[in-house]
Design a protein around this motif. Structure first.
Motif, PDB file in Angstrom:
ATOM      1  N   ILE A  42       0.839  -1.198   0.000  1.00  0.00           N
ATOM      2  CA  ILE A  42       0.000   0.000   0.000  1.00  0.00           C
ATOM      3  C   ILE A  42       0.876   1.251   0.000  1.00  0.00           C
ATOM      4  O   ILE A  42       0.596   2.212  -0.724  1.00  0.00           O
ATOM      5  N   ARG A  45       2.303   1.668  -3.423  1.00  0.00           N
ATOM      6  CA  ARG A  45       1.275   2.193  -4.334  1.00  0.00           C
ATOM      7  C   ARG A  45       1.089   3.692  -4.177  1.00  0.00           C
ATOM      8  O   ARG A  45       0.857   4.392  -5.144  1.00  0.00           O
ATOM      9  N   THR A  46       1.190   4.197  -2.947  1.00  0.00           N
ATOM     10  CA  THR A  46       1.030   5.639  -2.751  1.00  0.00           C
ATOM     11  C   THR A  46       2.153   6.415  -3.432  1.00  0.00           C
ATOM     12  O   THR A  46       1.990   7.582  -3.741  1.00  0.00           O
TER      13      THR A  46
END
Length: 162
Positions: A42, A45-46
């Motif tokens: 995550i 992905r950011t």
């Protein structure tokens, strides 16, 4: 980025480290010249990193649009989207169609057809379109897609394409 190499050369391990799924023991990862670490996918992905694995990670029972926006659905604007979390199906279908067209996949007539009805190449395009829709850096590990660019058989290589 595409990477190629012999079986068991560590290609998948490298990608899982770069994507944040595995923490490296001894490694430095630089992104835009800055030392970074990704405690989870995550976080990666950011920062714009998306991965397309060899198995593509698609859900065959879902539509093309649903697969492309799985976990990142576009909500309707206003009260219904904010409080009742209604989805903007039209916006997602339009974006899915645009991304597939950008990749040159014009053979799909119905953007809402199930992924299980697609050919292998069409499924691959859906996975790549999903990743490019959300990421600025695409990590791609399908050896077959870059086989023709292999310079030295058996030597791990990283190929960057724009």
């Amino acid at each position: 980025i595409s990477e190629t190499g012999d079986h068991f050369a560590g290609k998948s391990t490298l990608i899982t480290v770069l994507w944040g799924a595995v923490k490296p023991v001894h490694a430095v990862i630089l992104l835009d010249g800055k030392n970074v670490s990704f405690p989870s996918p995550i976080v990666a992905r950011t920062l714009g990193i998306e991965t397309v694995y060899q198995h593509l990670a698609l859900s065959p029972a879902l539509s093309i649009t649903d697969n492309m926006f799985l976990g990142r659905e576009i909500r309707q604007k206003g009260f219904l989207g904010k409080f009742f979390r209604f989805l903007d199906s039209k916006a997602m279908a339009d974006e899915a169609r645009k991304r597939l067209s950008d990749l040159g996949l014009l053979t799909i007539q119905n953007i809402n057809q199930l992924v299980e009805t697609l050919s292998g190449g069409q499924r691959q395009c859906v996975a790549v379109a999903r990743a490019t829709s959300f990421g600025t850096c695409l990590l791609y590990t399908d050896d077959a897609a870059v086989d023709s660019h292999r310079l030295q058989p058996g030597a791990p290589q990283i190929i960057v394409r724009r």
